[in-house]
Design a protein around this motif. Structure first.
Motif, short mmCIF file in Angstrom:
data_model
loop_
_atom_site.label_atom_id
_atom_site.label_comp_id
_atom_site.label_asym_id
_atom_site.label_seq_id
_atom_site.Cartn_x
_atom_site.Cartn_y
_atom_site.Cartn_z
N ALA A 11 -2.87 53.14 -46.52
CA ALA A 11 -3.41 54.19 -47.38
C ALA A 11 -3.79 55.44 -46.59
O ALA A 11 -3.76 56.54 -47.10
CB ALA A 11 -4.63 53.65 -48.12
N ASN A 12 -4.13 55.29 -45.31
CA ASN A 12 -4.70 56.41 -44.57
C ASN A 12 -3.72 57.16 -43.69
O ASN A 12 -3.91 58.32 -43.41
CB ASN A 12 -5.85 55.91 -43.69
CG ASN A 12 -7.02 55.47 -44.53
OD1 ASN A 12 -7.32 56.08 -45.55
ND2 ASN A 12 -7.66 54.40 -44.12
N GLU A 15 1.32 59.40 -40.81
CA GLU A 15 2.28 59.48 -39.72
C GLU A 15 2.13 58.28 -38.78
O GLU A 15 1.14 57.54 -38.85
CB GLU A 15 2.11 60.78 -38.93
CG GLU A 15 0.73 60.97 -38.37
CD GLU A 15 0.58 62.31 -37.68
OE1 GLU A 15 1.28 63.26 -38.03
OE2 GLU A 15 -0.24 62.38 -36.76
N SER A 41 -2.41 54.02 -36.80
CA SER A 41 -3.74 53.91 -36.20
C SER A 41 -4.27 52.49 -36.35
O SER A 41 -5.22 52.11 -35.71
CB SER A 41 -4.69 54.90 -36.87
OG SER A 41 -4.85 54.57 -38.22
#
Lengths: 376, 342
Positions: A11-12, A15, A41
């Motif tokens: 969701a975040n 890239e 990430s």
């Protein structure tokens, strides 16, 4: 050709980093083969081939890609892959060349860009400023330089500047319509010659038309005056008819004052005087003021017609073209006859086509019968 | 060879060099060991090279900051990795009441070199308790310095400088910019370059080369510096407004004298901070600047903060709370509007 697209990985993250590409370019892969590893990430994700084919990566290991970007291509055949590579190489060479030529030069602010386009500044001119960012104010100097450097400087004459202001105002403020009619003019030409011989002066349409126009004023008042506030028509106090004169020294529109009260002889006399003044450029203010309708003379050979402007403060301008000849059938006989084009530009806010046609028809009748009306 | 270097690589390299040069430098914090190497990979590789000097701690911010402070008093130079700067709240007591106080509480000045590195700020969708800008809570504490990561300042020099202060230093690192590139050799972008200002090159001043006097000076810590540069590029191209951007490495104590000339010249100042308003760095700077701008033509200061709101986790809601490039642009345009005569 199949595209391998970067998926939305969570969701975040919009890239990810390409951690590794596992196949060399042009490898044959089959469905399910591991192609690359992506790192967001939060996680590391494997990308597998969905179909069999020949692998061609577009991204390098350790590069960053956004969701939706293409990671690699899979081609059905090696030939297809090679064809793609050739096109891509040519495109990237062209892009690189474009970047090189654009780089390290200058950037224009949006205002400066619009101004530079308007004046078509060259890349040399712009780079001569030696600025990274070119602002509008930087370009004023460039324009000045260009004017100084111009081999010939041709300022407009005072008279032409006045003409420029007038025609600009006309085009900007008066919605114009135009009507063109044929006038058969053998009789009128004969009449003018005869009168000219008698007076020992030149008599042409410029001498004849003011009187004829004056006669039509009461019948067609809306062509003799001016429009005020877009809503009210104000008839002129006097029938003052302007006539265009250009003796090569600039365009003038002197005015025959109170044409309704002047005889053709008087008009001829005044016109002769005006032609002299046009040559000398020695008009006085009152010669040129207060016209309420204007005649534009363009009677040089082979001029068909001109489309005149309407002078601000007036509602119409006539144009007289050059005299031409044509063959006509008359009582079964072919004969030669002369004609010209008589045009009327009129302010469409004040006058409509029906009115204009009626006016021009009446004027045409009078002009065609000019010779007959002359006292012997 | 390209000399492009990402900020996270530069910071990691700086830590490694410090550890190589000085045996007293140690690293501690949560998850700093291999293979994880810290939540943002800044300590990656260090525990392999220096297994004795990289200490993975339990989740115990108060405990390990207290411990680091004690280690520092005993001669070590700890670099603490605070996984998210929000967690400094848990370590506020040891920082305020032990580390900073110990420097001057015992009759003579004690050396307490320590760096607390804090992954700071939002823009990553990490939500209300992992996205805050915590700088303001550490302003004005005697013997505690506050620094911020910036794309201008080389991190070896910055870390070195902090250790040389011989007192606890907070280092706030905007997470969003870890993966950005360092600005090198006086170049920021195609249009902007930068020069140094002040003692220890504390301020980087970004400007278009030919801009002698800017119309607006933006003051902004390193986290949003790149956003300010992007806004300044739009402002020159779209509005022909010339903007300079001054970015300090050390936020507190802050010497505004170093950029005073540029501030007075511009007259119009925009201070941009990611954190919320209320007792912030920018407010302190504005108070220092005001007396110098009074009487000048068009002297005006605007402060731009994120909205006074908790920070939503979903990115498209987060955008409404945190400062965005267009907020900076709008504020500069506001500054440029003619001022009413007072």
């Amino acid at each position: 050709m199949q595209k391998v697209i970067i998926p939305q990985l969570n969701a975040n993250d919009g890239e990810c980093t390409v951690q590794d590409i596992h196949c060399p370019a042009e490898t044959a892969v089959k469905a399910g083969d591991l192609l690359a590893t992506l790192e967001t990430s939060k996680a590391v994700i494997d990308v597998e081939a969905e179909e069999a084919g020949y692998f061609y990566p577009l991204a390098k290991a350790q590069s960053e890609l956004k969701t939706g970007e293409t990671l690699a291509l899979i081609f059905a055949s090696l030939e297809e892959l090679h064809a793609f590579k050739e096109t891509a190489a040519a495109e990237s060479a062209a892009a690189e060349a474009a970047v090189l030529s654009a780089a390290s030069l200058y950037t224009l602010s949006n205002q400066a860009k619009a101004f530079a386009e308007l004046h078509q500044f060259t890349a040399e001119e712009l780079s001569s400023l030696n600025k990274k960012v070119i602002k509008l104010s930087d370009l004023a100097g460039l324009l000045e330089q260009r004017e100084l450097a111009a081999p010939e400087h041709m300022p407009l004459s005072k008279n032409q500047k006045q003409v420029a202001r007038t025609v600009t105002a006309s085009y900007q403020t008066i919605p114009r319509a135009f009507l063109l009619m044929k006038v058969y003019c053998d009789q009128a030409l004969a009449g003018m010659r005869e009168l000219g011989a008698r007076l020992d002066e030149f008599v042409g349409f410029g001498e004849v038309l003011p009187g004829l126009l004056a006669e039509l004023r009461d019948e067609f008042p809306f062509l003799y005056g001016s429009l005020r506030d877009e809503e009210t028509f104000v008839p002129a106090a006097e029938v003052n008819v302007g006539v265009t004169l250009d003796a090569g020294t600039g365009l003038y529109i002197p005015v025959i004052r109170q044409a309704d009260l002047a005889s053709i002889e008087r008009v001829t006399e005044v016109m002769a005087e005006y032609k002299y003044k046009a040559l000398r450029g020695s008009f006085e203010g009152k010669d040129l003021a207060d016209g309420c309708i204007t005649v534009s003379l363009n009677t040089s050979p082979d001029v068909v017609s001109v489309l005149p402007i309407i002078l601000p403060g007036q509602t119409g301008m006539l144009s007289v073209g050059g005299v031409m000849k044509e063959l006509a059938l008359k009582d079964g006989e072919v004969s030669e006859r002369s004609y010209l084009h008589l045009g009327l530009a009129y302010d469409h806010r004040v006058v409509n086509g029906f009115y204009a046609v009626a006016f021009l028809t009446r004027l045409k009748e009078r002009l065609e019968h000019f010779g007959a009306a002359l006292p012997a | 060879m390209s000399d492009k270097e990402r900020i996270n690589d530069n910071l990691r390299g700086a830590l490694r060099r410090l550890m190589a040069e000085d045996e007293a430098v140690i690293v501690l914090g949560e998850d700093v060991n291999e293979p994880y190497g810290g939540a943002f990979k800044i300590t990656k590789g260090l525990s392999a090279e220096y297994p004795e000097r990289v200490l993975a701690t339990p989740i115990s911010e108060e405990g390990f900051v207290n411990m680091a402070s004690g280690m520092s008093l005993m001669g070590l130079k700890p670099v603490v990795d605070m996984m998210f700067s929000d967690f400094t709240a848990l370590a506020f007591d040891p920082l305020l009441n032990f580390a900073s106080k110990s420097v001057t509480m015992y009759g003579r000045r004690l050396e307490l070199p320590m760096i607390v590195r804090c992954a700071n700020g939002g823009y990553r969708g990490y939500g209300a308790t992992h996205s805050q800008s915590m700088q303001k809570y550490f302003m004005g504490i005697p013997n505690l310095s506050v620094y911020e990561l910036s794309p201008f300042h080389d991190n070896y020099a910055v870390l070195r400088r902090m250790l040389e202060e011989k007192q606890p230093c907070m280092f706030f690192e905007e997470k969003m910019i870890y993966s950005h590139y360092m600005y090198r050799n006086g170049t920021v972008s195609e249009l902007f370059g930068f020069t140094w200002k002040g003692e220890e090159n504390n301020w980087a001043l970004a400007a278009i080369e030919e801009t002698a006097a800017a119309e607006v000076l933006i003051l902004c810590p390193g986290g949003l510096a790149a956003m300010c540069v992007a806004a300044a590029e739009k402002l020159i191209l779209e509005d022909e407004i010339e903007v300079k951007i001054a970015v300090p490495s050390k936020l507190y104590p802050c010497r505004i004298e170093d950029i005073l000339e540029d501030a007075v010249q511009a007259g119009r100042i925009l201070i941009v901070e990611e954190g919320t308003c209320g007792g912030s760095w920018g407010e302190g700077v504005a108070v220092q600047l005001y007396p110098h701008l009074l009487g000048g033509s068009g002297g005006d200061i605007r402060l731009l903060h994120s909205k006074t709101s908790i920070i939503p986790a979903s990115v498209h809601h987060e955008q409404h709370v945190l400062i965005e490039e267009r907020d900076i642009i709008e504020n500069v345009r506001e500054l440029m509007k003619p001022q009413p005569v007072r």
